[in-house]
Design a protein around this motif. Structure first.
Motif, PDB file in Angstrom:
ATOM      1  N   THR A  71      42.629  35.289  36.525  1.00  0.00           N
ATOM      2  CA  THR A  71      43.964  35.437  36.848  1.00  0.00           C
ATOM      3  C   THR A  71      45.146  35.558  36.030  1.00  0.00           C
ATOM      4  O   THR A  71      45.878  36.390  36.246  1.00  0.00           O
ATOM      5  CB  THR A  71      44.025  34.256  37.613  1.00  0.00           C
ATOM      6  OG1 THR A  71      43.018  33.887  38.754  1.00  0.00           O
ATOM      7  CG2 THR A  71      45.397  34.090  38.710  1.00  0.00           C
ATOM      8  N   HIS A  72      44.891  34.844  34.938  1.00  0.00           N
ATOM      9  CA  HIS A  72      46.165  35.297  33.994  1.00  0.00           C
ATOM     10  C   HIS A  72      46.021  36.760  33.525  1.00  0.00           C
ATOM     11  O   HIS A  72      47.101  37.323  33.297  1.00  0.00           O
ATOM     12  CB  HIS A  72      46.013  34.261  32.682  1.00  0.00           C
ATOM     13  CG  HIS A  72      44.817  34.382  31.835  1.00  0.00           C
ATOM     14  ND1 HIS A  72      43.662  33.806  32.235  1.00  0.00           N
ATOM     15  CD2 HIS A  72      44.716  35.065  30.856  1.00  0.00           C
ATOM     16  CE1 HIS A  72      42.734  34.001  31.356  1.00  0.00           C
ATOM     17  NE2 HIS A  72      43.193  34.749  30.513  1.00  0.00           N
TER      18      HIS A  72
ATOM     19  N   LEU B 237      50.361  42.743  36.296  1.00  0.00           N
ATOM     20  CA  LEU B 237      51.374  42.898  37.312  1.00  0.00           C
ATOM     21  C   LEU B 237      52.834  42.922  36.542  1.00  0.00           C
ATOM     22  O   LEU B 237      53.698  43.434  36.786  1.00  0.00           O
ATOM     23  CB  LEU B 237      51.441  41.749  38.345  1.00  0.00           C
ATOM     24  CG  LEU B 237      50.152  41.862  39.289  1.00  0.00           C
ATOM     25  CD1 LEU B 237      50.365  40.761  40.343  1.00  0.00           C
ATOM     26  CD2 LEU B 237      50.168  43.060  40.234  1.00  0.00           C
ATOM     27  N   MET B 238      52.894  41.851  35.714  1.00  0.00           N
ATOM     28  CA  MET B 238      54.140  41.639  34.806  1.00  0.00           C
ATOM     29  C   MET B 238      54.376  42.959  33.936  1.00  0.00           C
ATOM     30  O   MET B 238      55.636  43.523  34.045  1.00  0.00           O
ATOM     31  CB  MET B 238      54.081  40.514  33.817  1.00  0.00           C
ATOM     32  CG  MET B 238      54.018  38.986  34.465  1.00  0.00           C
ATOM     33  SD  MET B 238      53.598  37.768  33.226  1.00  0.00           S
ATOM     34  CE  MET B 238      54.238  38.433  31.591  1.00  0.00           C
TER      35      MET B 238
ATOM     36  N   THR C 214      40.403  35.632  39.971  1.00  0.00           N
ATOM     37  CA  THR C 214      40.623  36.205  41.337  1.00  0.00           C
ATOM     38  C   THR C 214      40.038  37.495  41.402  1.00  0.00           C
ATOM     39  O   THR C 214      40.095  38.701  40.457  1.00  0.00           O
ATOM     40  CB  THR C 214      42.120  36.453  41.324  1.00  0.00           C
ATOM     41  OG1 THR C 214      43.093  35.325  41.038  1.00  0.00           O
ATOM     42  CG2 THR C 214      42.620  37.246  42.738  1.00  0.00           C
TER      43      THR C 214
ATOM     44  N   TRP D 152      45.459  39.127  35.276  1.00  0.00           N
ATOM     45  CA  TRP D 152      45.536  39.847  36.324  1.00  0.00           C
ATOM     46  C   TRP D 152      47.348  39.972  36.586  1.00  0.00           C
ATOM     47  O   TRP D 152      48.086  40.824  36.944  1.00  0.00           O
ATOM     48  CB  TRP D 152      45.053  39.486  37.675  1.00  0.00           C
ATOM     49  CG  TRP D 152      45.314  40.138  38.902  1.00  0.00           C
ATOM     50  CD1 TRP D 152      45.131  41.386  39.301  1.00  0.00           C
ATOM     51  CD2 TRP D 152      46.122  39.480  39.965  1.00  0.00           C
ATOM     52  NE1 TRP D 152      45.358  41.562  40.642  1.00  0.00           N
ATOM     53  CE2 TRP D 152      46.035  40.250  41.008  1.00  0.00           C
ATOM     54  CE3 TRP D 152      46.560  38.089  40.266  1.00  0.00           C
ATOM     55  CZ2 TRP D 152      46.789  40.088  42.203  1.00  0.00           C
ATOM     56  CZ3 TRP D 152      47.274  37.900  41.376  1.00  0.00           C
ATOM     57  CH2 TRP D 152      47.518  38.711  42.487  1.00  0.00           C
ATOM     58  N   VAL D 153      47.635  38.448  36.492  1.00  0.00           N
ATOM     59  CA  VAL D 153      49.047  38.259  36.582  1.00  0.00           C
ATOM     60  C   VAL D 153      49.902  38.852  35.539  1.00  0.00           C
ATOM     61  O   VAL D 153      51.084  39.585  35.537  1.00  0.00           O
ATOM     62  CB  VAL D 153      49.456  36.788  36.378  1.00  0.00           C
ATOM     63  CG1 VAL D 153      51.098  36.557  36.430  1.00  0.00           C
ATOM     64  CG2 VAL D 153      49.084  36.191  37.716  1.00  0.00           C
TER      65      VAL D 153
ATOM     66  N   ASN E 230      49.318  29.778  35.579  1.00  0.00           N
ATOM     67  CA  ASN E 230      49.427  31.293  35.608  1.00  0.00           C
ATOM     68  C   ASN E 230      50.787  31.927  35.985  1.00  0.00           C
ATOM     69  O   ASN E 230      50.910  33.026  36.415  1.00  0.00           O
ATOM     70  CB  ASN E 230      48.154  32.127  36.175  1.00  0.00           C
ATOM     71  CG  ASN E 230      46.859  31.611  35.600  1.00  0.00           C
ATOM     72  OD1 ASN E 230      46.529  31.811  34.544  1.00  0.00           O
ATOM     73  ND2 ASN E 230      45.852  31.141  36.721  1.00  0.00           N
ATOM     74  N   LYS E 231      51.708  31.163  35.848  1.00  0.00           N
ATOM     75  CA  LYS E 231      53.010  31.602  36.261  1.00  0.00           C
ATOM     76  C   LYS E 231      53.462  32.681  35.513  1.00  0.00           C
ATOM     77  O   LYS E 231      53.298  32.438  34.079  1.00  0.00           O
ATOM     78  CB  LYS E 231      53.973  30.457  36.388  1.00  0.00           C
ATOM     79  CG  LYS E 231      53.767  29.414  37.527  1.00  0.00           C
ATOM     80  CD  LYS E 231      54.895  28.245  37.404  1.00  0.00           C
ATOM     81  CE  LYS E 231      54.217  27.363  38.397  1.00  0.00           C
ATOM     82  NZ  LYS E 231      55.469  26.142  38.369  1.00  0.00           N
ATOM     83  N   PRO E 232      54.093  33.854  35.666  1.00  0.00           N
ATOM     84  CA  PRO E 232      54.433  34.699  34.729  1.00  0.00           C
ATOM     85  C   PRO E 232      55.363  34.035  33.404  1.00  0.00           C
ATOM     86  O   PRO E 232      55.456  34.526  32.362  1.00  0.00           O
ATOM     87  CB  PRO E 232      55.308  35.734  35.716  1.00  0.00           C
ATOM     88  CG  PRO E 232      54.761  35.737  36.891  1.00  0.00           C
ATOM     89  CD  PRO E 232      54.454  34.193  37.038  1.00  0.00           C
TER      90      PRO E 232
END
Length: 116
Positions: free
Chosen positions: A57-58, A64-65, A52, A60-61, A86-88
């Motif tokens: 992306t993982h 955020l977590m 992203t 980046w996620v 890439n779900k939290p």
């Protein structure tokens, strides 16, 4: 550049970024970045990590977590082994590659551990 012509390797010159912003301020606006991203999205084979805006992306996620930037030594692990998920709830953050490998040694039968 090859090492033959540039033995010291590529050196990033911060002043060039500033110069590029002055010379062409509209070049990389958010709308331009989104257009480039959309044009490249889903064009690959799915064999590598999704990105992203040029960042995995993982990672980046995970940032955020955690509510902060990841340290360069931190490793993000996909619990189910699917590098596209890439779900939290599917991500774990390890402080180092060593800690990550130790987790695999305990839990992953490919490394001698018990399968999950």
């Amino acid at each position: 550049m090859s090492k033959k012509h540039n033995p010291e390797g590529y050196r990033k010159h911060p002043h060039l970024s500033e110069l590029n912003k002055k010379v062409n301020p509209e070049r990389m606006t958010m709308s331009t970045r989104l257009k480039i991203r959309e044009s490249r999205l889903n064009k690959g084979t799915g064999a590598s990590y999704e990105k992203t805006f040029g960042q995995h992306t993982h990672r980046w996620v995970a940032e955020l977590m955690l509510g902060r930037k990841l340290k360069p030594t931190e490793v993000v692990h996909h619990i189910d082994g699917d590098k596209r998920n890439n779900k939290p709830s599917n991500l774990m953050v390890f402080s180092s590659q060593r800690e990550h490998l130790n987790w695999h040694k305990k839990h992953d039968n490919r490394y001698g551990g018990d399968a999950i």
